[in-house]
Every structure is written in C-alpha cells, then in structure tokens.
Design a protein around this motif. Structure first.
Motif, PDB file in Angstrom:
ATOM      1  N   LEU A  12       0.839  -1.194   0.000  1.00 50.59           N
ATOM      2  CA  LEU A  12       0.000   0.000   0.000  1.00 50.59           C
ATOM      3  C   LEU A  12       0.881   1.254   0.000  1.00 50.59           C
ATOM      4  N   ALA A  13       1.908   1.251   0.835  1.00 52.73           N
ATOM      5  CA  ALA A  13       2.786   2.419   0.937  1.00 52.73           C
ATOM      6  C   ALA A  13       3.460   2.687  -0.399  1.00 52.73           C
ATOM      7  N   VAL A  14       4.014   1.639  -0.993  1.00 53.30           N
ATOM      8  CA  VAL A  14       4.707   1.819  -2.282  1.00 53.30           C
ATOM      9  C   VAL A  14       3.753   2.366  -3.339  1.00 53.30           C
ATOM     10  N   PHE A  15       2.565   1.764  -3.403  1.00 52.54           N
ATOM     11  CA  PHE A  15       1.611   2.189  -4.432  1.00 52.54           C
ATOM     12  C   PHE A  15       1.173   3.635  -4.231  1.00 52.54           C
ATOM     13  N   ILE A  16       0.857   3.991  -2.977  1.00 55.03           N
ATOM     14  CA  ILE A  16       0.349   5.341  -2.701  1.00 55.03           C
ATOM     15  C   ILE A  16       1.421   6.387  -3.009  1.00 55.03           C
ATOM     16  N   ALA A  18       3.972   6.095  -5.060  1.00 55.15           N
ATOM     17  CA  ALA A  18       4.165   6.178  -6.512  1.00 55.15           C
ATOM     18  C   ALA A  18       3.021   6.944  -7.157  1.00 55.15           C
ATOM     19  N   PHE A  19       1.825   6.634  -6.703  1.00 53.68           N
ATOM     20  CA  PHE A  19       0.639   7.283  -7.266  1.00 53.68           C
ATOM     21  C   PHE A  19       0.681   8.786  -7.005  1.00 53.68           C
ATOM     22  N   ASP A  20       0.970   9.148  -5.760  1.00 50.59           N
ATOM     23  CA  ASP A  20       0.975  10.566  -5.387  1.00 50.59           C
ATOM     24  C   ASP A  20       2.033  11.343  -6.165  1.00 50.59           C
ATOM     25  N   ILE A  21       3.217  10.783  -6.246  1.00 48.13           N
ATOM     26  CA  ILE A  21       4.287  11.489  -6.958  1.00 48.13           C
ATOM     27  C   ILE A  21       3.905  11.715  -8.408  1.00 48.13           C
ATOM     28  N   SER A  22       3.371  10.632  -9.039  1.00 47.03           N
ATOM     29  CA  SER A  22       3.047  10.807 -10.458  1.00 47.03           C
ATOM     30  C   SER A  22       1.916  11.798 -10.644  1.00 47.03           C
ATOM     31  N   VAL A  23       0.905  11.718  -9.779  1.00 47.93           N
ATOM     32  CA  VAL A  23      -0.218  12.658  -9.910  1.00 47.93           C
ATOM     33  C   VAL A  23       0.254  14.096  -9.686  1.00 47.93           C
ATOM     34  N   LEU A  24       1.098  14.273  -8.633  1.00 49.05           N
ATOM     35  CA  LEU A  24       1.571  15.627  -8.327  1.00 49.05           C
ATOM     36  C   LEU A  24       2.386  16.191  -9.488  1.00 49.05           C
ATOM     37  N   LEU A  25       3.262  15.381 -10.044  1.00 51.83           N
ATOM     38  CA  LEU A  25       4.079  15.836 -11.183  1.00 51.83           C
ATOM     39  C   LEU A  25       3.192  16.221 -12.353  1.00 51.83           C
ATOM     40  N   PHE A  26       2.204  15.368 -12.586  1.00 52.71           N
ATOM     41  CA  PHE A  26       1.289  15.589 -13.699  1.00 52.71           C
ATOM     42  C   PHE A  26       0.526  16.910 -13.525  1.00 52.71           C
ATOM     43  N   VAL A  27       0.010  17.100 -12.321  1.00 54.41           N
ATOM     44  CA  VAL A  27      -0.778  18.304 -12.025  1.00 54.41           C
ATOM     45  C   VAL A  27       0.111  19.552 -12.136  1.00 54.41           C
ATOM     46  N   PHE A 144      -8.708   6.061  -3.831  1.00 52.76           N
ATOM     47  CA  PHE A 144      -7.767   5.164  -4.482  1.00 52.76           C
ATOM     48  C   PHE A 144      -7.136   4.219  -3.456  1.00 52.76           C
ATOM     49  N   ALA A 145      -6.753   4.805  -2.293  1.00 54.91           N
ATOM     50  CA  ALA A 145      -6.139   3.976  -1.247  1.00 54.91           C
ATOM     51  C   ALA A 145      -7.099   2.884  -0.794  1.00 54.91           C
ATOM     52  N   GLY A 146      -8.381   3.253  -0.671  1.00 59.51           N
ATOM     53  CA  GLY A 146      -9.387   2.270  -0.252  1.00 59.51           C
ATOM     54  C   GLY A 146      -9.493   1.131  -1.236  1.00 59.51           C
ATOM     55  N   ILE A 147      -9.612   1.504  -2.518  1.00 54.60           N
ATOM     56  CA  ILE A 147      -9.733   0.467  -3.549  1.00 54.60           C
ATOM     57  C   ILE A 147      -8.489  -0.417  -3.558  1.00 54.60           C
ATOM     58  N   LEU A 148      -7.335   0.249  -3.461  1.00 53.61           N
ATOM     59  CA  LEU A 148      -6.072  -0.456  -3.476  1.00 53.61           C
ATOM     60  C   LEU A 148      -6.000  -1.448  -2.307  1.00 53.61           C
ATOM     61  N   PHE A 149      -6.436  -0.970  -1.120  1.00 54.48           N
ATOM     62  CA  PHE A 149      -6.397  -1.817   0.063  1.00 54.48           C
ATOM     63  C   PHE A 149      -7.234  -3.077  -0.166  1.00 54.48           C
ATOM     64  N   ALA A 150      -8.446  -2.884  -0.695  1.00 58.55           N
ATOM     65  CA  ALA A 150      -9.320  -4.028  -0.943  1.00 58.55           C
ATOM     66  C   ALA A 150      -8.658  -5.009  -1.908  1.00 58.55           C
ATOM     67  N   LEU A 151      -8.062  -4.465  -2.956  1.00 59.57           N
ATOM     68  CA  LEU A 151      -7.430  -5.328  -3.960  1.00 59.57           C
ATOM     69  C   LEU A 151      -6.260  -6.105  -3.361  1.00 59.57           C
ATOM     70  N   ILE A 152      -5.400  -5.347  -2.651  1.00 61.51           N
ATOM     71  CA  ILE A 152      -4.221  -6.000  -2.073  1.00 61.51           C
ATOM     72  C   ILE A 152      -4.637  -7.037  -1.041  1.00 61.51           C
ATOM     73  N   TYR A 153      -5.675  -6.693  -0.282  1.00 64.05           N
ATOM     74  CA  TYR A 153      -6.188  -7.620   0.730  1.00 64.05           C
ATOM     75  C   TYR A 153      -6.579  -8.944   0.078  1.00 64.05           C
ATOM     76  N   ALA A 154      -7.341  -8.811  -1.015  1.00 66.10           N
ATOM     77  CA  ALA A 154      -7.794 -10.015  -1.709  1.00 66.10           C
ATOM     78  C   ALA A 154      -6.600 -10.787  -2.272  1.00 66.10           C
ATOM     79  N   ILE A 155      -5.686 -10.055  -2.885  1.00 63.46           N
ATOM     80  CA  ILE A 155      -4.538 -10.729  -3.515  1.00 63.46           C
ATOM     81  C   ILE A 155      -3.683 -11.437  -2.464  1.00 63.46           C
ATOM     82  N   THR A 156      -3.390 -10.722  -1.343  1.00 70.11           N
ATOM     83  CA  THR A 156      -2.541 -11.358  -0.326  1.00 70.11           C
ATOM     84  C   THR A 156      -3.242 -12.555   0.305  1.00 70.11           C
TER      85      THR A 156
END
Lengths: 427, 217
Positions: A12-16, A18-27, A144-156
């Motif tokens: 979750l930490a890695v994804f968030i 990465a996501f934040d940096i890319s979004v911030l750069l983009f914005v 996004f974090a919520g969705i990610l958490f659910a996905l990772i939860y299921a995958i793990t």
C-alpha cells in the motif's frame, strides 16, 4: 504483525507514494502549462493594445507635429474602457504586480516616451482552481487507497493461503495427528516447504509407529512372561497350600501332587529355554563346516523325515542348528503334519535348509506373530506338550547369531515351509 | 448355596480353585475359555464369576464387559499385575482383582467379602451352632452364647474357612492382626476357650505341628 499485514502495508505504501508522486508531477506540469498559456495570451493582448495606442498617437503626432498629452490621455482612457474589464486593467503607470496577476508595462515611442502603458490581468481564478484541484487530489487519494487496500487484501489472502494450510497441518501434527499432511498445489516457494514437510512427517510417522510397536511388543512380552511364570507358580503354591491345610482324599491328594510336579517341570523347561535364548544371543558360537549328512542322520534318529541333500557342507554351529531343526520338526508335528521334508541346498550367497510339512498351515495374521516370544498358534495343544511359545524365537536368534535369517511361507490347510538361510563361506 | 463359575484356561489352576471352593462349601462350574463361559452364564445362574484375563478367544476383560448387564459380581484372577491392567479390570465393573500367584486363604476371604457385600450377611451353621455374622452373635440350640470379641473373631475365621487347616501364624494374622507381637500360644489358649464354651471339642481338631481346623461334615 502477520506476514500478510506487513505485505499489505508495504504494498500500500509503495503504491500510494508512486501514485501521489506521479499525480503531483502531472498536475504541476498541467498547471504550469495553463499558466504559460495565460501569460502568452496576456502578452499578445497587451502588445496589440500597445501597438494600437502607439500607432494612433504617432499618426496624430506626425500630422500635428506637436506633443499633445491630453490627446494621449484620451486615447489611453478610450482603450481603458474598451478593453478594461473585471480582470483586466489598462492605465498609465498605475498597475503593480501582486503575485496573483499578470503585469506588463512598456513606454510609448518618443516623444511620448515618458508615458508608460501598464497592463494588469487578474488570474486569481487560476489559483482558486488550483486549490480545487488539491482538494480533489486528496479525495481521489483516499478513494484510491481504499480500492487499493481491498485489492491488495484479496490478492494477499490468495497468496498467503498456503501459509494457513501449512500452519494448520503443523499444528495438527504437533497435537499428535501424525497422519497430518500439507495438501497444497501452488507450484511456488511454498511447494517445496510442503513437500519437505510431508516427507518429514512420513518419516516421523513411521518412526513413531515403530517405537509404539516396539513398546507394544515389549509390553506383550512382559505380559506373556508374567503369564507363563506366574501360572505354574500359582499352581505350585496353591496345591501345596491345599495339601497342607485340607485333608484331601487319596484321589485329590494325587491330583494335587501331580499338578505340583508337572507345574515345576513346566517352570524348569521354561527357565531352560529362556537361558538358552540368552546364551545364543550373548555368546560367540563356533562355526565350522558341518556335513549335511551328519545333521540329517541326527534328525532321522529323532523323527521320521524325508531328507534331500544338494550340498555336502554347511557352515554352522552343529549343536545349535540341530537343535533348531528339532524345534522345527516338533512344530510340524504339532501342526498335525505326517510328512516332513528337509532339503539342504544353495540359494545365491547362502546355504539354505528348507523344512516343508503338510500340516494345517497358518493364516497371514498368525504368520506375522510366530517369531514373537510366547506366541502360540494353537495354545491348548502346544501347552499340553509343554510348549511355551519360545521355539521359533529361539530358532530366529540362532539364525541371527549365524548371520543368517529365516523365511516362512504357509497356507492354511496345506502346510508350511520354513527356509533357514546361513552364510556360505565356501565362495 | 452360592454357585460360582470359574473361568481359567489352565486346567491345573482351574482344578486348584475349584478343589478349594469345594472344601469351602461352594457350588461351582468350570469353563476353559471365554465363549464357553459366555454360554454358561446365559444358561445358568451364578452368584460370582472368577475370571482369568488371558483367555483364548474372548479375553477376560471383554467377557466382563459383555456380561456386565447380568450384574453378577466378578473377581479377576490374573498374572497381570500392572496398574493399567488393574484399572482396566476395575473399569469393567469388577469387584476385586487378585494377582497370581495367590494364597488360597486370601482368595476365599475375598470371595466371602464380595458375596457379603453383594448378597448380605449369611448365617453360618456348624453342627448345632448358629453364627449370626451380621449381629456377631452365636446361638446354640436357640440359646445365645456370649463370646468376647476375640473369641468371636476366631470362631468366625475358623467357620468361614471350615474344613481348611489354618496355621497358628495365619490365625494370629487373621484374628489378631499383622502387627500383633504375641505368642502363638495365645491361639492355643483361645481355641481351648472356644471348645469349652461351645462344646466343639470334636469339631475343632488340632493339626499336628501346624494349627487347627473346624470340621463340619
């Protein structure tokens, strides 16, 4: 913290991040582009207004030849009202840069070069829009974090399922279920763990079973020994007590004395057998080349048997092997055999003595136990003849002392074949 | 008369037990294996089972389990003296557990104790003497004869083991207790007293160099 939790948090930490940096750069990039465009548009607008004012004033100046400041002021005011609007201010040396606007200024062509046209464009809408984006970003971030958490939860949970299976199997095993195995088919790093555990469990299970069997056998031996020793003792003690304290008639007295005598004989036979077994197991035996004919003759004197010689000599302790064959012949007689065949021959590296009878034979369950001390196939008949169930365990210990072994084949109702294998030193 | 079934596969021990039961005045049957015993229990009525454990076929523990519903008291007589075996034996509902080799007197005493517990006290009759064991009173031709405690204990011990010679040492042990340090002559003194009080001169016989026997024939 469970492995799964660690996995979830780190992913979750890695994804968030990465996501934040890319979004911030983009914005950031988007915003600077928008800002640049606004600045360019403002510069274009300013230069067209400036050019119009400058050309009008210069045209009039060329015609009149004199500098008319009022006219100049009038033209500028005209443009001020023409282009000035909510966010655009045009004036002479009036504007300033506030940080939230675009400010451009330029002096007119000489002789009006003391007049500076200023252009000011308010872009606070851009900054409020920027704030709006930031808020949106925070919301999107949470969703996004919520969705990610659910996905990772299921995958793990899918990925760590083998761990649960392994844990359960181990815990069952610990609790004493030695048949517990790990049933996973994941073909990843868990598979070798499972396979290793399963083969380990197999080995441990076998060993434990063996230990339990040994303990059971030992217990059986002790029970049987107690039975074999205490029954005749009880007889001797009881009948002698009976003779001392009751006044039996002659018949009962003879009966009691007879029993005391036969029980004492039984005890002494038993003690001899036990001592014999101890001797063969703990002492050196004298192995020599013995003529098979000689052994055959000794047996023929003891009982009627059919003898076949395919070898001349075997290497053994003559007395012990003869004793062993006597025991086997006795067994055959006890099994009701009327024809016994003894063959001396060779089988690969061993000399083989086969004792084949046509007695009543044994079933598989009986066969498994016949070498156990005190085991008797036919309890009643064997005891009448003074047997204690030690004959075959005695035979086996003799064969072992020679470095050989005994095999037995039997079929209920047809007969039994014992094969004694003794090492052949003649090679 | 109480009837006892003796289940013991060793012919010698079966004879030993039944010969002594006969002397002690019990009725009995013999069985040499579990399945025969089972048939006999269903066909006859027994007051007590004496059961060996290591029997061919159905073993003693299993037999006890199978006849538990009949409510016949069981005494195991076995060579197995380990605690788990004893516990197993008592778990099948056995009343007592005797380990071989055993003293015949002890066997008879335990049989008597089980029978008393199960069926109540039974009066013993020797000739014209009635012993009411529950009240510990003795009557002769309906007239009560007062005995001291020790005299009564001695009489009862002799009566319970009637026709069996009891050595002086054994009597001391049984009547006066294991830790009594008295002389065996004490026994002789009390025997004289009993003979006189109950006119049992002909019934209590002296066994030369051994002890005494109460005869009832």
């Amino acid at each position: 913290m469970t492995f799964r939790m660690k996995l979830i948090i780190s992913m979750l930490a890695v994804f968030i991040i990465a996501f934040d940096i890319s979004v911030l750069l983009f914005v950031e990039r988007g915003q600077s582009m928008v800002l640049e465009a606004r600045e360019n548009a403002a510069a274009d607008e300013f230069s067209s207004i400036y050019n119009s004012i400058d050309s009008l004033i210069m045209e009039t100046y060329t015609q009149s030849g004199s500098k008319d400041m009022d006219f100049c002021q009038g033209i500028v005011n005209m443009y001020k009202t023409l282009y000035g609007s909510g966010n655009t201010v045009i004036g002479i040396e009036k504007g300033r840069y506030t940080g939230k606007n675009i400010y451009i200024s330029k002096a007119l062509t000489a002789p009006y070069n003391d007049v500076v046209i200023s252009y000011e464009k308010d872009i606070s809408d851009f900054y409020s829009m920027q704030r709006e984006w930031k808020r949106l970003f925070v919301i999107v971030n949470f969703v996004f974090a919520g969705i990610l958490f659910a996905l990772i939860y299921a995958i793990t949970s899918y990925l760590t399922r083998p761990l649960n299976v392994i844990t359960r199997a181990l815990s069952d095993f610990r609790k004493g279920d030695y048949g517990s195995r790990i049933n996973i088919n994941s073909r990843d790093e868990f598979q070798p763990i499972a396979d290793e555990f399963n083969s380990m469990a197999e080995t441990i299970g076998k060993n434990i079973e063996e230990i339990e069997n040994n303990a059971e056998e030992k217990e059986m031996l002790v029970r049987n020994m107690a039975h074999e020793l205490r029954n005749p003792l009880a007889g001797i003690q009881g009948f002698s007590e009976y003779l001392m304290s009751c006044e039996p008639n002659d018949e009962d007295r003879h009966k009691a004395l007879g029993y005391i005598n036969s029980e004492a004989i039984r005890l002494s036979a038993l003690s001899n057998k036990i001592l014999n077994m101890g001797i063969t197991e703990n002492s050196e035996i004298s192995i020599e080349a013995v003529s098979t004919q000689e052994i055959g003759r000794a047996i023929a004197e003891y009982a009627s048997v059919d003898l076949k010689y395919k070898i001349d000599k075997i290497f053994c302790d003559r007395i012990l092997i003869t004793d062993m064959l006597f025991n086997m012949v006795d067994n055959s007689h006890n099994a009701g055999a009327n024809h016994i065949e003894i063959i001396f021959d060779k089988a690969e590296d061993y000399c083989r003595i086969s004792v084949i009878d046509n007695g009543e034979g044994m079933d598989e369950k009986e066969l498994k136990q016949i070498f156990r001390p005190f085991y008797r196939v036919n309890k009643d008949r064997s005891r009448e003849k003074g047997g204690a169930g030690l004959g075959l365990s005695y035979c086996e210990s003799i064969a072992r002392a020679h470095g050989g072994y005994i095999e037995v084949y039997s079929e209920k109702g047809k007969g039994t074949e014992f094969m004694i294998f003794l090492p052949d030193f003649n090679k | 008369m109480y009837k006892i079934l003796v289940v013991e596969d060793e012919k010698s021990l079966n004879d030993l037990i039944t010969m002594n039961l006969e002397v002690a005045g019990y009725d009995y049957d013999k069985a040499y294996n579990g399945s025969d015993a089972l048939d006999m229990i269903y066909e006859n009525k027994y007051n007590l089972l004496l059961l060996d454990v290591m029997l061919p076929g159905i073993d003693g523990f299993e037999l006890a389990q199978r006849v538990r519903h009949t409510d016949i008291p069981i005494i195991f007589i076995t060579a197995l003296d380990s605690l788990p075996d004893k516990i197993k034996g008592f778990n099948t509902g056995a009343w007592d557990y005797i380990v071989k080799p055993f003293e015949v007197l002890e066997l008879l005493a335990r049989i008597n104790s089980v029978l008393r517990n199960k069926y109540g006290y039974e009066n013993i009759q020797i000739g014209d003497i009635d012993i009411h064991t529950k009240e510990r009173r003795v009557f002769r031709e309906n007239a009560e004869i007062i005995l001291t405690r020790t005299e009564y204990d001695l009489l009862e011990t002799l009566a319970l083991n009637k026709n069996i010679a009891l050595s002086r040492e054994k009597l001391l042990q049984l009547v006066w207790g294991y830790d009594y340090e008295g002389d065996t002559r004490t026994v002789d003194v009390y025997i004289q007293k009993l003979r006189k009080k109950l006119s049992l001169e002909n019934n209590i016989t002296t066994v030369y160099k051994y002890g005494y026997r109460l005869e009832d024939k």
